[in-house]
Design an enzyme around this catalytic site. Structure first.
Site, short mmCIF file in Angstrom:
data_model
loop_
_atom_site.label_atom_id
_atom_site.label_comp_id
_atom_site.label_asym_id
_atom_site.label_seq_id
_atom_site.Cartn_x
_atom_site.Cartn_y
_atom_site.Cartn_z
CB VAL A 260 -0.97 0.00 1.20
CG1 VAL A 260 -1.66 1.34 1.36
CG2 VAL A 260 -2.00 -1.11 1.04
CD GLU A 261 2.80 3.82 3.89
OE1 GLU A 261 3.07 4.76 3.13
OE2 GLU A 261 2.26 3.99 4.99
CB SER A 262 6.59 1.98 -1.40
OG SER A 262 6.89 0.63 -1.06
#
Length: 195
Positions: free
Chosen positions: A70-72
């Site tokens: 989700v983050e990167s």
């Protein structure tokens, strides 16, 4: 008025087109139902670093992987518009604090582009948040995005009870969607990679 007679017989060319479309549809169904396809969408890069850091910090490695996705999207040198860096999108100030608290090595923001260092610091911080919220993964994930003080305030004020079932009550849209996406990803990772 005489209506023209309609023939429903298919020409050989039309039959070939229908056969090709049927084969393509079958191929799509086979590909989409395979683990290979889903593992492409939900990769587990840097698995050794994730599993090692997760085990050291007592967190689920598949939660770490879901959060990274989700983050990167597993892009090591990703930098957000607010300055969060690397796989787990750590703010340099958070990384400095986490390194001081944990004793993990950290020489500055350039270290955050290193997958191993980023995963070590991010996993430690995630474990810290989980402990701060008495083992509540949902609140810990919300705090990873929205900040622990803010999440603590929502829960104390009764704006949100810290559960996934009521995540639609999280007052900040970015954090609300973040929590829902991380847990959606987490379920996918469990289906694909759980032993």
């Amino acid at each position: 008025m005489i209506w023209p007679r309609i023939s429903w017989a298919l020409t050989p060319k039309a039959k070939r087109k229908i056969s090709i479309l049927g084969l393509l549809l079958l191929l799509v169904v086979v590909v989409v139902s395979s683990n290979t396809f889903w593992r492409f969408l939900y990769p587990l890069h840097h698995e050794e670093y994730i599993r090692t850091a997760a085990a050291k910090n007592g967190v689920d490695p598949l939660m770490v992987a879901a959060l990274i996705n989700v983050e990167s999207k597993f892009k090591t040198e990703n930098v957000s518009h607010v300055g969060a860096v690397g796989l787990m999108q750590l703010m340099p100030e958070t990384a400095t604090w986490a390194a001081e608290q944990s004793g993990l090595p950290y020489d500055g923001p350039t270290d955050l582009a290193d997958p191993q260092r980023n995963i070590e610091l991010g996993s430690w911080y995630l474990a810290y948040l989980k402990k701060q919220f008495d083992g509540n993964w949902v609140a810990a994930v919300a705090a990873y995005n929205g900040g622990p003080a803010r999440v603590q305030g929502w829960m104390q004020d009764g704006e949100w009870d810290g559960t996934l079932d009521t995540s639609d009550k999280i007052p900040v849209g970015e954090t609300r969607h973040y929590v829902q996406r991380v847990f959606f990803n987490y379920e996918k990772y469990k289906k694909l990679y759980a032993p």
